[in-house]
Design a protein around this motif. Structure first.
Motif, mmCIF file in Angstrom:
data_model
loop_
_atom_site.group_PDB
_atom_site.id
_atom_site.type_symbol
_atom_site.label_atom_id
_atom_site.label_comp_id
_atom_site.label_asym_id
_atom_site.label_seq_id
_atom_site.Cartn_x
_atom_site.Cartn_y
_atom_site.Cartn_z
ATOM 1 N N GLU A 251 15.088 -5.141 -1.127
ATOM 2 C CA GLU A 251 14.924 -4.176 -2.212
ATOM 3 C C GLU A 251 13.448 -3.798 -2.291
ATOM 4 N N LYS A 252 13.104 -2.623 -1.831
ATOM 5 C CA LYS A 252 11.706 -2.203 -1.795
ATOM 6 C C LYS A 252 11.224 -1.791 -3.177
ATOM 7 N N THR A 253 10.064 -2.323 -3.556
ATOM 8 C CA THR A 253 9.407 -1.930 -4.792
ATOM 9 C C THR A 253 7.936 -1.678 -4.495
ATOM 10 N N SER A 254 7.276 -0.975 -5.374
ATOM 11 C CA SER A 254 5.831 -0.760 -5.277
ATOM 12 C C SER A 254 5.223 -0.995 -6.641
ATOM 13 N N PHE A 255 3.897 -1.064 -6.682
ATOM 14 C CA PHE A 255 3.223 -1.400 -7.935
ATOM 15 C C PHE A 255 2.112 -0.396 -8.223
ATOM 16 N N MET A 256 1.882 -0.181 -9.500
ATOM 17 C CA MET A 256 0.846 0.743 -9.953
ATOM 18 C C MET A 256 0.055 0.071 -11.077
ATOM 19 N N ILE A 257 -1.268 0.231 -11.038
ATOM 20 C CA ILE A 257 -2.141 -0.363 -12.058
ATOM 21 C C ILE A 257 -2.608 0.730 -13.013
ATOM 22 N N ARG A 258 -2.461 0.473 -14.309
ATOM 23 C CA ARG A 258 -2.917 1.408 -15.341
ATOM 24 C C ARG A 258 -3.928 0.717 -16.252
ATOM 25 N N THR A 259 -4.983 1.440 -16.582
ATOM 26 C CA THR A 259 -5.974 0.913 -17.532
ATOM 27 C C THR A 259 -6.014 1.827 -18.755
ATOM 28 N N LYS A 260 -6.254 1.212 -19.906
ATOM 29 C CA LYS A 260 -6.300 1.961 -21.160
ATOM 30 C C LYS A 260 -7.489 1.463 -21.979
ATOM 31 N N ILE A 261 -8.498 2.323 -22.122
ATOM 32 C CA ILE A 261 -9.666 1.963 -22.931
ATOM 33 C C ILE A 261 -9.288 2.097 -24.402
ATOM 34 N N ILE A 262 -9.317 0.974 -25.114
ATOM 35 C CA ILE A 262 -8.896 0.991 -26.526
ATOM 36 C C ILE A 262 -10.094 0.992 -27.480
ATOM 37 N N GLN A 263 -11.294 0.756 -26.917
ATOM 38 C CA GLN A 263 -12.481 0.790 -27.770
ATOM 39 C C GLN A 263 -13.717 1.046 -26.917
ATOM 40 N N VAL A 264 -14.568 1.952 -27.403
ATOM 41 C CA VAL A 264 -15.873 2.193 -26.789
ATOM 42 C C VAL A 264 -16.934 1.642 -27.726
ATOM 43 N N TYR A 293 -17.049 -1.607 -23.465
ATOM 44 C CA TYR A 293 -15.647 -1.187 -23.574
ATOM 45 C C TYR A 293 -14.742 -2.375 -23.857
ATOM 46 N N LYS A 294 -13.606 -2.065 -24.463
ATOM 47 C CA LYS A 294 -12.489 -2.987 -24.522
ATOM 48 C C LYS A 294 -11.312 -2.265 -23.880
ATOM 49 N N VAL A 295 -10.705 -2.888 -22.879
ATOM 50 C CA VAL A 295 -9.715 -2.182 -22.077
ATOM 51 C C VAL A 295 -8.495 -3.056 -21.834
ATOM 52 N N GLU A 296 -7.329 -2.443 -21.872
ATOM 53 C CA GLU A 296 -6.077 -3.116 -21.536
ATOM 54 C C GLU A 296 -5.645 -2.685 -20.139
ATOM 55 N N VAL A 297 -5.091 -3.641 -19.383
ATOM 56 C CA VAL A 297 -4.654 -3.372 -18.013
ATOM 57 C C VAL A 297 -3.171 -3.710 -17.880
ATOM 58 N N TYR A 298 -2.412 -2.798 -17.266
ATOM 59 C CA TYR A 298 -0.972 -2.974 -17.094
ATOM 60 C C TYR A 298 -0.600 -2.816 -15.621
ATOM 61 N N ARG A 299 0.422 -3.540 -15.210
ATOM 62 C CA ARG A 299 0.989 -3.371 -13.872
ATOM 63 C C ARG A 299 2.436 -2.896 -14.010
ATOM 64 N N ASP A 300 2.715 -1.724 -13.448
ATOM 65 C CA ASP A 300 4.069 -1.172 -13.447
ATOM 66 C C ASP A 300 4.736 -1.477 -12.107
ATOM 67 N N THR A 301 5.989 -1.917 -12.161
ATOM 68 C CA THR A 301 6.796 -2.096 -10.962
ATOM 69 C C THR A 301 7.715 -0.896 -10.822
ATOM 70 N N LEU A 302 7.692 -0.253 -9.647
ATOM 71 C CA LEU A 302 8.460 0.955 -9.402
ATOM 72 C C LEU A 302 9.529 0.691 -8.343
ATOM 73 N N ASP A 303 10.707 1.274 -8.539
ATOM 74 C CA ASP A 303 11.728 1.170 -7.499
ATOM 75 C C ASP A 303 11.435 2.195 -6.404
#
Length: 331
Positions: A251-264, A293-303
């Motif tokens: 089952e092939k999947t891929s990953f994507m990294i997202r960053t979100k700056i929540i405070q400067v 900065y204060k930043v949140e980091v997320y990893r999305d798994t994609l089909d």
């Protein structure tokens, strides 16, 4: 007279020197044993080279001694066949022969004119390149890089210490560590230990860096899959790239990294250093103010169709602001 008249059976006790026997068997083992050899796989720009494993052979010393003892006790004077056992290496061909699928990769750029820093980046890449992670094995970046000394090929270059950029041995290896960190995330591996810099790095977005300090701060991750993973790390011109190779999943999947700056966080005030060589009232800017900065980091798994099937919060990182720094003359 009694012995003459009647038979007398005398069975002498059988004795032998166990230390001598053990020594002889051990010597034979040392002379006749064949050392096993791990399978080795290398991947360079997708070109795979595989050297299969070689089994070893050794005497089972304890079993050999038992056979000798049984023969003596039972008065069997024939030759004794010694017990040879086959030994398999830790890395067998079966563990690596199917590696060839790109799990994930990441690339950063560097200034080719900074000779010392480039040297450290290449040295660090050479130390981790072609490293193999067996199933369920952990990897420590700190251990892989070795002692950051001149003897180990590291040079003085800029590093962050106490929220300031100063010269230190091994400057530049944090860029290699950060590139590896992103490859870990994009390959779906599990991060065990990671820490961001106190200041934003110029070569990567906030939230996606990873710092390292010998014996103190490490990047550790684990291969939680049931197959081996190979690390390829290299430089070309002004590019540093890291790729993880494994086995193509069903089952092939891929990953994507997202960053979100929540405070400067804006820098407050000015840091002034008195320079007696400057005239009174004269000012020279050493560093412009930079926000934190204060930043949140997320990893999305994609089909395989690109649809997000899972989202994982990786970290919440904070970076300190830097005040404007100036030199000023005396009053």
């Amino acid at each position: 007279w009694n012995v003459y008249r009647d038979e007398l059976q005398i069975t002498p006790a059988m004795c032998y020197n166990i230390e001598k026997v053990t020594s002889i068997i051990q010597r034979i083992s040392n002379e006749a044993s064949i050392k096993e050899k791990n399978a080795k796989i290398t991947i360079n720009d997708g070109l795979i080279e595989l050297n299969p494993h070689i089994n070893g052979y050794a005497l089972d010393v304890d079993l050999c001694i038992n056979r000798i003892e049984n023969a003596l006790v039972n008065r069997q004077w024939n030759d004794i066949e010694l017990c040879v056992v086959k030994t398999a290496p830790q890395v067998t061909s079966q563990l690596v022969e199917n590696i060839g699928y790109k799990l994930g990769g990441f690339e950063t750029t560097f200034n080719i004119n900074n000779e010392a820093r480039v040297h450290n980046i290449k040295n660090a890449c050479n130390r981790i390149n072609q490293s193999l992670l067996l199933p369920q094995q952990e990897f420590s970046m700190d251990k892989a890089l070795g002692d950051r000394t001149e003897k180990n090929g590291y040079k003085q270059a800029r590093v962050i210490i106490n929220n300031e950029y100063v010269d230190g041995l091994g400057g530049g290896i944090c860029q290699v560590t950060s590139t590896v960190y992103n490859t870990v995330l994009l390959s779906g591996l599990v991060v065990l230990e990671r820490r961001n810099h106190t200041l934003p790095a110029s070569y990567i977005d906030v939230g996606r860096d990873a710092t390292i300090s010998q014996g103190y701060i490490d990047l550790r991750f684990k291969n939680t899959s049931d197959y081996s993973v190979l690390i390829e790390a290299k430089t070309k011109e002004d590019k540093l790239s890291v790729v993880f190779w494994g086995i193509e999943p069903v089952e092939k999947t891929s990953f994507m990294i997202r960053t979100k700056i929540i405070q400067v966080i804006e820098a407050q005030g000015v840091e002034a250093v008195v320079d007696p060589l400057l005239k009174a009232g004269e000012i020279e800017v050493l560093r412009q103010a930079k926000p934190g900065y204060k930043v949140e980091v997320y990893r999305d798994t994609l089909d395989k169709s690109g649809k997000v099937i899972e989202t994982e919060k990786i970290s919440v990182d904070s970076y300190l602001p830097q005040k404007m720094k100036i030199k000023t003359g005396g009053l």
